[in-house]
Design an enzyme around this catalytic site. Sequence first.
Site, PDB file in Angstrom:
ATOM      1  N   LYS A 219       0.855  -1.185   0.000  1.00 40.19           N
ATOM      2  CA  LYS A 219       0.000   0.000   0.000  1.00 40.19           C
ATOM      3  C   LYS A 219       0.882   1.223   0.000  1.00 40.19           C
ATOM      4  O   LYS A 219       2.036   1.170   0.445  1.00 40.19           O
ATOM      5  CB  LYS A 219      -0.890   0.024   1.253  1.00 40.19           C
ATOM      6  CG  LYS A 219      -2.167   0.824   1.081  1.00 40.19           C
ATOM      7  CD  LYS A 219      -3.226   0.033   0.348  1.00 40.19           C
ATOM      8  CE  LYS A 219      -4.498   0.830   0.138  1.00 40.19           C
ATOM      9  NZ  LYS A 219      -5.585  -0.027  -0.358  1.00 40.19           N
TER      10      LYS A 219
HETATM   11  P1  NAD Z   1     -12.948   7.539  -2.650  1.00 40.02           P
HETATM   12  O1  NAD Z   1     -11.958   8.571  -2.307  1.00 40.02           O
HETATM   13  O2  NAD Z   1     -13.395   7.381  -4.053  1.00 40.02           O
HETATM   14  O3  NAD Z   1     -14.279   7.754  -1.743  1.00 40.02           O
HETATM   15  C1  NAD Z   1     -14.262   7.842  -0.351  1.00 40.02           C
HETATM   16  C2  NAD Z   1     -15.628   8.336   0.088  1.00 40.02           C
HETATM   17  O4  NAD Z   1     -15.727   8.284   1.513  1.00 40.02           O
HETATM   18  C3  NAD Z   1     -15.906   9.793  -0.308  1.00 40.02           C
HETATM   19  O5  NAD Z   1     -17.250   9.880  -0.745  1.00 40.02           O
HETATM   20  C4  NAD Z   1     -15.737  10.544   1.009  1.00 40.02           C
HETATM   21  O6  NAD Z   1     -16.486  11.750   1.067  1.00 40.02           O
HETATM   22  C5  NAD Z   1     -16.274   9.504   1.967  1.00 40.02           C
HETATM   23  N1  NAD Z   1     -15.922   9.714   3.365  1.00 40.02           N
HETATM   24  C6  NAD Z   1     -14.747  10.048   3.915  1.00 40.02           C
HETATM   25  N2  NAD Z   1     -14.866  10.153   5.244  1.00 40.02           N
HETATM   26  C7  NAD Z   1     -16.166   9.869   5.538  1.00 40.02           C
HETATM   27  C8  NAD Z   1     -16.927   9.808   6.738  1.00 40.02           C
HETATM   28  N3  NAD Z   1     -16.367  10.041   7.915  1.00 40.02           N
HETATM   29  N4  NAD Z   1     -18.233   9.475   6.648  1.00 40.02           N
HETATM   30  C9  NAD Z   1     -18.818   9.236   5.461  1.00 40.02           C
HETATM   31  N5  NAD Z   1     -18.134   9.272   4.297  1.00 40.02           N
HETATM   32  C10 NAD Z   1     -16.840   9.585   4.342  1.00 40.02           C
HETATM   33  O7  NAD Z   1     -12.371   6.159  -2.068  1.00 40.02           O
HETATM   34  P2  NAD Z   1     -12.759   4.669  -2.508  1.00 40.02           P
HETATM   35  O8  NAD Z   1     -11.770   4.217  -3.526  1.00 40.02           O
HETATM   36  O9  NAD Z   1     -14.222   4.576  -2.780  1.00 40.02           O
HETATM   37  O10 NAD Z   1     -12.393   3.870  -1.162  1.00 40.02           O
HETATM   38  C11 NAD Z   1     -13.319   3.752  -0.086  1.00 40.02           C
HETATM   39  C12 NAD Z   1     -12.901   2.583   0.790  1.00 40.02           C
HETATM   40  O11 NAD Z   1     -12.851   1.393   0.015  1.00 40.02           O
HETATM   41  C13 NAD Z   1     -11.503   2.695   1.417  1.00 40.02           C
HETATM   42  O12 NAD Z   1     -11.501   2.025   2.653  1.00 40.02           O
HETATM   43  C14 NAD Z   1     -10.636   1.936   0.443  1.00 40.02           C
HETATM   44  O13 NAD Z   1      -9.433   1.492   1.029  1.00 40.02           O
HETATM   45  C15 NAD Z   1     -11.573   0.806   0.108  1.00 40.02           C
HETATM   46  N6  NAD Z   1     -11.258   0.108  -1.137  1.00 40.02           N
HETATM   47  C16 NAD Z   1     -11.185   0.763  -2.328  1.00 40.02           C
HETATM   48  C17 NAD Z   1     -10.912   0.051  -3.483  1.00 40.02           C
HETATM   49  C18 NAD Z   1     -10.890   0.693  -4.844  1.00 40.02           C
HETATM   50  O14 NAD Z   1     -10.760  -0.035  -5.827  1.00 40.02           O
HETATM   51  N7  NAD Z   1     -11.051   2.000  -4.978  1.00 40.02           N
HETATM   52  C19 NAD Z   1     -10.679  -1.322  -3.412  1.00 40.02           C
HETATM   53  C20 NAD Z   1     -10.786  -1.974  -2.183  1.00 40.02           C
HETATM   54  C21 NAD Z   1     -11.094  -1.241  -1.051  1.00 40.02           C
END
Ligand code: NAD
Length: 439
Positions: free
Chosen positions: A129
């Site tokens: 990561k």
């Molecule tokens: P992103 O940046 O696209 O979206 C994150 C979202 O979370 C945003 O809408 C933000 O406003 C919101 N957020 C932040 N703090 C918040 C809070 N306290 N309450 C409510 N909403 C809040 O990120 P993403 O890629 O969608 O990732 C989200 C999660 O999924 C993370 O834990 C990431 O590690 C995990 N993840 C992502 C992927 C991927 O392919 N993008 C894969 C596996 C896991």
Amino acid sequence: MRNGEMGLGSGAGGAGSGSGSGQQGGARGPWEQALAQLDEAALAIGLEDDLREILRQPKRCLVVSVPVRMDDGSIRVFEGYRVHHNLARGPAKGGIRYHPAVTLEEVAALAMWMTWKCAVVGIPYGGAKGGVVVDPRELSRGELERLTRRYASEILPFIGPEQDIPAPDVGTDEQVMAWIMDTYSMNVGHSVPAVVTGKPVSIGGSLGRAAATARGAVYTLLAHLRAEGESPVGKTAVIQGFGNVGGWGARLLAREGFRVVAVSDSKGGVYNPSGLDPEAVLAHKREAGTVASFPGGDAVSGEELLELEADVLMPAALEGQIHEGNASKVRARVVLEGANGPTTPEADAILEERGVTVLPDILANAGGVVVSYFEWVQDLQAYFWTEEEVNQKLRRVMEGAYLDVRGRAEEKGWRFRLAAMALAVGRVAEAMRIRGLYP
Ligand code: NAD
């Protein structure tokens, strides 16, 4: 260098040391959370102490300084990280996070979870990561590009198509991946699409990658409902976070017949028991920058959202959102972990006791890395698949992994997280035993 020196000791660098999580004061941070999960699985499968000790430490941590010329001519220096947790099963794989609360310990926890995630779905990668301590929303596009190119240059010795393949995570997207791919390619003198995944399709990205994490989560949930003899139609869902995972999660759940009754982002949430139209919410977010002011429902706070009555709660934001202080108030029947580490070990125990099923992150959100793997395979072969092929292969992997985990859970009487962790740790340990300890 030992972890204690890196601030990854079991106490010093702990929670609250800044991860973007909603954990309460005194609660464990993501690194300690990851260690607690490993320890539980190690005990459950009778893992040798020496292997457990190796797995309790990241293989290597790179800390880099990222100076960036800002638009006003000044220079700002950002801190960045890239961590490799374990590479026994293949090259390192994991996303890059841009967030003001990123810490080395958070990145290390996320790298460890990547190791388990790749193992549980059976793809040939180790866990990695990366992260930069920055709020990307405060940067201009030019500043973001210069930050990304300098960070990519600083981690260049760590990454490569056979070494370590980054991908998007919170705060990064396909444009950021394109800049990393270009920076790496310029340095080696030829185009290397396979150095990152989650790229635009025009430069070697895979069809289906953007929605893959959420799609994989939905396939996991559907496999679970099928195994329980239930139908998705009319079931209600609440989603925390409306970025890549949450936004796609809302749309795909609605397409499968779920009623999405509440969604949120960092600025707040919106609730309508009759159901929200995810496409309309997305259009509103594009305009207003948040879902919170969406006119088709009532405002709801982030805390209230987690406690709403629903069949499914999908946390899709950051770590530590369901913790000791609110786990007893979660009224959903199933928690579908789109985010990494959204449930603390204390909350996990409370949810188990209350009969709430948790479909754990290392299984439920693995669709992203599975399609990243497909993207890498396509890049290496320079031969690309249709979106239908990608989704079909993804479905097969997710359903197979769910059934493996369910089988282990039923056989041992374990909750899904322990079953998934036990499978994953067992597979990594097997690879380590067969390879032996160098030298
Ligand atoms: P992103 O940046 O696209 O979206 C994150 C979202 O979370 C945003 O809408 C933000 O406003 C919101 N957020 C932040 N703090 C918040 C809070 N306290 N309450 C409510 N909403 C809040 O990120 P993403 O890629 O969608 O990732 C989200 C999660 O999924 C993370 O834990 C990431 O590690 C995990 N993840 C992502 C992927 C991927 O392919 N993008 C894969 C596996 C896991």
